[in-house]
Design an enzyme around this catalytic site. Sequence first.
Site, PDB file in Angstrom:
ATOM      1  CG  ASP A  13      -9.487  -8.846 -76.945  1.00  0.00           C
ATOM      2  OD1 ASP A  13      -9.993  -9.387 -76.335  1.00  0.00           O
ATOM      3  OD2 ASP A  13      -9.603  -9.487 -78.952  1.00  0.00           O
ATOM      4  CG  HIS A  30     -13.112  -8.197 -67.400  1.00  0.00           C
ATOM      5  ND1 HIS A  30     -12.429  -8.048 -69.430  1.00  0.00           N
ATOM      6  CD2 HIS A  30     -13.921  -8.753 -67.347  1.00  0.00           C
ATOM      7  CE1 HIS A  30     -12.937  -9.006 -69.522  1.00  0.00           C
ATOM      8  NE2 HIS A  30     -14.053  -9.531 -68.588  1.00  0.00           N
ATOM      9  CG  LEU A 124     -10.106  12.872 -75.354  1.00  0.00           C
ATOM     10  CD1 LEU A 124      -9.050  12.134 -76.475  1.00  0.00           C
ATOM     11  CD2 LEU A 124      -9.614  11.692 -74.642  1.00  0.00           C
TER      12      LEU A 124
HETATM   13  C1  IPE Z   1     -13.910  -7.097 -78.641  1.00  0.00           C
HETATM   14  O1  IPE Z   1     -13.468  -8.456 -78.010  1.00  0.00           O
HETATM   15  C2  IPE Z   1     -15.050  -6.072 -77.913  1.00  0.00           C
HETATM   16  C3  IPE Z   1     -14.225  -5.420 -77.181  1.00  0.00           C
HETATM   17  C4  IPE Z   1     -13.292  -5.529 -77.556  1.00  0.00           C
HETATM   18  C5  IPE Z   1     -15.056  -4.990 -76.609  1.00  0.00           C
HETATM   19  P1  IPE Z   1     -13.962  -9.129 -78.353  1.00  0.00           P
HETATM   20  O2  IPE Z   1     -12.988 -10.543 -76.906  1.00  0.00           O
HETATM   21  O3  IPE Z   1     -15.756  -9.420 -77.851  1.00  0.00           O
HETATM   22  O4  IPE Z   1     -13.902  -9.937 -79.695  1.00  0.00           O
HETATM   23  P2  IPE Z   1     -14.054 -11.547 -80.229  1.00  0.00           P
HETATM   24  O5  IPE Z   1     -15.035 -12.566 -79.454  1.00  0.00           O
HETATM   25  O6  IPE Z   1     -12.626 -12.551 -80.444  1.00  0.00           O
HETATM   26  O7  IPE Z   1     -14.022 -11.207 -82.269  1.00  0.00           O
HETATM   27  C1  IPE Z   2     -11.496  -7.753 -73.708  1.00  0.00           C
HETATM   28  O1  IPE Z   2     -10.989  -8.720 -73.426  1.00  0.00           O
HETATM   29  C2  IPE Z   2     -13.021  -7.032 -73.111  1.00  0.00           C
HETATM   30  C3  IPE Z   2     -13.888  -6.981 -72.988  1.00  0.00           C
HETATM   31  C4  IPE Z   2     -14.509  -7.788 -74.607  1.00  0.00           C
HETATM   32  C5  IPE Z   2     -15.429  -6.729 -72.418  1.00  0.00           C
HETATM   33  P1  IPE Z   2     -11.551  -9.976 -73.199  1.00  0.00           P
HETATM   34  O2  IPE Z   2     -12.576 -10.265 -72.529  1.00  0.00           O
HETATM   35  O3  IPE Z   2     -12.141 -10.718 -74.479  1.00  0.00           O
HETATM   36  O4  IPE Z   2     -10.418 -11.165 -73.061  1.00  0.00           O
HETATM   37  P2  IPE Z   2      -9.965 -11.931 -74.156  1.00  0.00           P
HETATM   38  O5  IPE Z   2     -10.303 -11.808 -75.621  1.00  0.00           O
HETATM   39  O6  IPE Z   2     -10.949 -13.232 -73.556  1.00  0.00           O
HETATM   40  O7  IPE Z   2      -8.208 -12.294 -73.725  1.00  0.00           O
HETATM   41 MG    MG Z   3     -11.105 -10.594 -76.216  1.00  0.00          MG
END
Ligand code: IPE
Ligand code: IPE
Ligand code: MG
Length: 242
Positions: A13, A30, A124
């Site tokens: 995240d 990303h 793995l």
């Molecule tokens: C959780 O992250 C999903 C992934 C890392 C793929 P999100 O960014 O979607 O989660 P919330 O919305 O902060 O809970």
């Molecule tokens: C995690 O990073 C990747 C996915 C959930 C696809 P985020 O896109 O949730 O990044 P933040 O949390 O908004 O910074």
């Molecule tokens: Mg996120």
Amino acid sequence: MAARLEHVAIIMDGNGRWAQQKNKPRTFGHIKGARVAKKIITHAGNSGLKNLTLYAFSTENWLRPQTEVSFLMRLMKRYLQKETATLIKENVRFSVIGEVEKLPKDVQLAIQTTKKLTEKNTGLHLTFAMSYGSRQEILSAVKNIAEKFKNGEVDKNQITESYFNSHLMTSGTPDPDLIIRTSGESRLSNFMMWQASYSELYFSATLWPDFTTKHFDHCCQNYFQRERRFGGTKIKNEESFI
Ligand code: IPE
Ligand code: IPE
Ligand code: MG
């Protein structure tokens, strides 16, 4: 001390915030995030870890703006096409959990190809959670079992924890010993809620694009310092006050 570490799962995240801090579009984060995933996979394999699960896209992530969703889909497809050769070289077996049928057809095809080309690998076991949600996974297992019950294929007493486990998408993979979440958020966000019952959780403040193999090792070392009790206690037959 925690004795073994067979399965690490990571909620990757913070990509969007990392990019925004640099005044770049979220998609930039990303791209960097995918590079970090590649490094962590190689490192985990080299460390001799048996199972690594990476949460890449949740069922709820479909609600994001269409442009971000389609970018992520293209990125996943490109990642699989580009990295399959490395996965083969590194003896990694690839699999996916999630509602794969919801992914675009070309992504599904890329998944099938990578799975097929790596299925005999013995190093793995790498799982990508894509279009994955724990509630949906549990519901689907319940529906599946209900159908079998209705058809007289299973008796109520046979529905044990291990029977239930065998109907989850993670069937055959041990529960995660350690779940790491980056970016400072302390929640599971619909990730492995059944399987995480006794997982050790590590919440790292580091945003995923800044996460390194050193951070990964630190999380594992921290895990080994923990005592996992599973509801029990090491103390035997202590004197009672009454
Ligand atoms: C959780 O992250 C999903 C992934 C890392 C793929 P999100 O960014 O979607 O989660 P919330 O919305 O902060 O809970
Ligand atoms: C995690 O990073 C990747 C996915 C959930 C696809 P985020 O896109 O949730 O990044 P933040 O949390 O908004 O910074
Ligand atoms: Mg996120």
